[in-house]
Motif scaffolding. Structure first.
Motif, short mmCIF file in Angstrom:
data_model
loop_
_atom_site.label_atom_id
_atom_site.label_comp_id
_atom_site.label_asym_id
_atom_site.label_seq_id
_atom_site.Cartn_x
_atom_site.Cartn_y
_atom_site.Cartn_z
N SER A 1 0.86 -1.18 0.00
CA SER A 1 0.00 0.00 0.00
C SER A 1 0.90 1.23 0.00
O SER A 1 2.12 1.11 0.00
CB SER A 1 -0.91 0.00 1.23
OG SER A 1 -0.15 0.25 2.39
N PHE A 2 0.29 2.40 0.05
CA PHE A 2 1.09 3.62 0.12
C PHE A 2 1.87 3.71 1.44
O PHE A 2 2.88 4.38 1.51
CB PHE A 2 0.22 4.86 -0.05
CG PHE A 2 -0.27 5.04 -1.46
CD1 PHE A 2 0.62 5.29 -2.50
CD2 PHE A 2 -1.61 4.93 -1.75
CE1 PHE A 2 0.19 5.44 -3.80
CE2 PHE A 2 -2.06 5.08 -3.05
CZ PHE A 2 -1.17 5.33 -4.08
N GLU A 3 1.40 3.01 2.45
CA GLU A 3 2.10 3.00 3.75
C GLU A 3 3.32 2.09 3.75
O GLU A 3 4.15 2.16 4.64
CB GLU A 3 1.15 2.57 4.87
CG GLU A 3 0.14 3.63 5.27
CD GLU A 3 -1.18 3.47 4.53
OE1 GLU A 3 -1.65 2.33 4.38
OE2 GLU A 3 -1.73 4.49 4.11
N GLY A 4 3.41 1.18 2.78
CA GLY A 4 4.55 0.27 2.74
C GLY A 4 4.13 -1.14 2.36
O GLY A 4 3.07 -1.36 1.79
N GLU A 5 5.00 -2.08 2.71
CA GLU A 5 4.79 -3.47 2.35
C GLU A 5 4.79 -4.32 3.61
O GLU A 5 5.53 -4.04 4.55
CB GLU A 5 5.92 -3.91 1.41
CG GLU A 5 5.79 -5.30 0.86
CD GLU A 5 6.89 -5.63 -0.14
OE1 GLU A 5 6.80 -5.16 -1.30
OE2 GLU A 5 7.83 -6.33 0.24
N ARG A 6 3.97 -5.36 3.61
CA ARG A 6 3.98 -6.30 4.74
C ARG A 6 3.78 -7.71 4.21
O ARG A 6 3.19 -7.92 3.16
CB ARG A 6 2.94 -5.96 5.80
CG ARG A 6 1.51 -6.11 5.36
CD ARG A 6 0.56 -5.70 6.48
NE ARG A 6 -0.83 -5.77 6.03
CZ ARG A 6 -1.80 -6.35 6.70
NH1 ARG A 6 -1.55 -6.92 7.87
NH2 ARG A 6 -3.04 -6.35 6.24
N SER A 7 4.30 -8.65 4.95
CA SER A 7 4.21 -10.05 4.60
C SER A 7 3.44 -10.77 5.71
O SER A 7 3.75 -10.60 6.88
CB SER A 7 5.62 -10.63 4.44
OG SER A 7 5.56 -11.95 3.98
N GLU B 1 -4.81 -1.96 0.32
CA GLU B 1 -3.71 -2.88 0.01
C GLU B 1 -3.98 -3.70 -1.24
O GLU B 1 -5.13 -3.96 -1.60
CB GLU B 1 -3.46 -3.84 1.18
CG GLU B 1 -2.86 -3.18 2.39
CD GLU B 1 -2.62 -4.16 3.52
OE1 GLU B 1 -1.52 -4.09 4.12
OE2 GLU B 1 -3.52 -4.97 3.82
N LEU B 2 -2.87 -4.12 -1.84
CA LEU B 2 -2.89 -4.97 -3.03
C LEU B 2 -1.92 -6.12 -2.79
O LEU B 2 -0.81 -5.90 -2.29
CB LEU B 2 -2.43 -4.15 -4.25
CG LEU B 2 -2.26 -4.90 -5.56
CD1 LEU B 2 -3.62 -5.28 -6.13
CD2 LEU B 2 -1.50 -4.03 -6.56
#
Length: 172
Positions: free
Chosen positions: A90-96, A115-116
């Motif tokens: 997302s614009f906030e960053g990446e998460r796993s 999120e995508l």
């Protein structure tokens, strides 16, 4: 409607840093035909081969199957067995997020509206175990089947035929 299936970041299958990376827009046909997945993740190939019709497998994507979180999602059990993670951006960053934590109930995931899913990340098995595996699904008919019950199992045995490693996941 906007098609995102041609975005480079969402396509492709590669091995990177001891993980198999499957882009979110990768179709089931691409998974079934990929030699790396055939060699290292035959359960995923087996499960994906049973999804819908040829036309559906040509268009449907791995991320779509998981984000929908339908109980009949045939790709989920083999991915659970292999400790897959969903990578969200997302614009906030990446998460796993581990797939086991991503799907919280039927048709419900933890994905946020902004999120995508960019890809699915599966650790490469570093054990020297020779696994025996099987994916079984049951539905009401043989063609264009909607899975009612599915079970996926992967087991390794030692020389004495004792189980040394076993993983089981159920779907539907």
């Amino acid at each position: 409607l906007i098609s995102i299936k041609h975005l480079k970041e969402l396509n492709g299958i590669e091995v990177k840093d001891d993980h198999l990376i499957i882009g979110a827009a990768v179709t089931f046909k691409q998974i079934i035909n990929n030699s790396t997945i055939q060699k290292h993740y035959p359960l995923l190939v087996s499960a994906c081969s049973l999804i819908g019709s040829t036309q559906i497998r040509n268009q449907a994507t791995i991320a779509g199957n998981l984000v929908n979180a339908a109980p009949c999602a045939d790709s989920a059990p083999p991915l659970l067995i292999d400790n897959a993670e969903i990578v969200l951006k997302s614009f906030e960053g990446e998460r796993s997020v581990k797939l086991a934590d991503f799907i919280i109930r039927s048709y419900k995931t933890i994905i946020k509206p902004n999120e995508l899913v960019t890809h699915i990340k599966i650790p490469m098995d570093k054990t020297q175990d020779k696994f025996f595996y099987h994916y079984f699904q049951l539905g009401r008919r043989n063609a264009l089947n909607i899975t009612r019950v599915s079970v996926c199992a992967k087991a390794a045995f030692n020389e004495d035929q004792n189980i040394t490693n076993i993983r089981i996941a159920a779907g539907s």
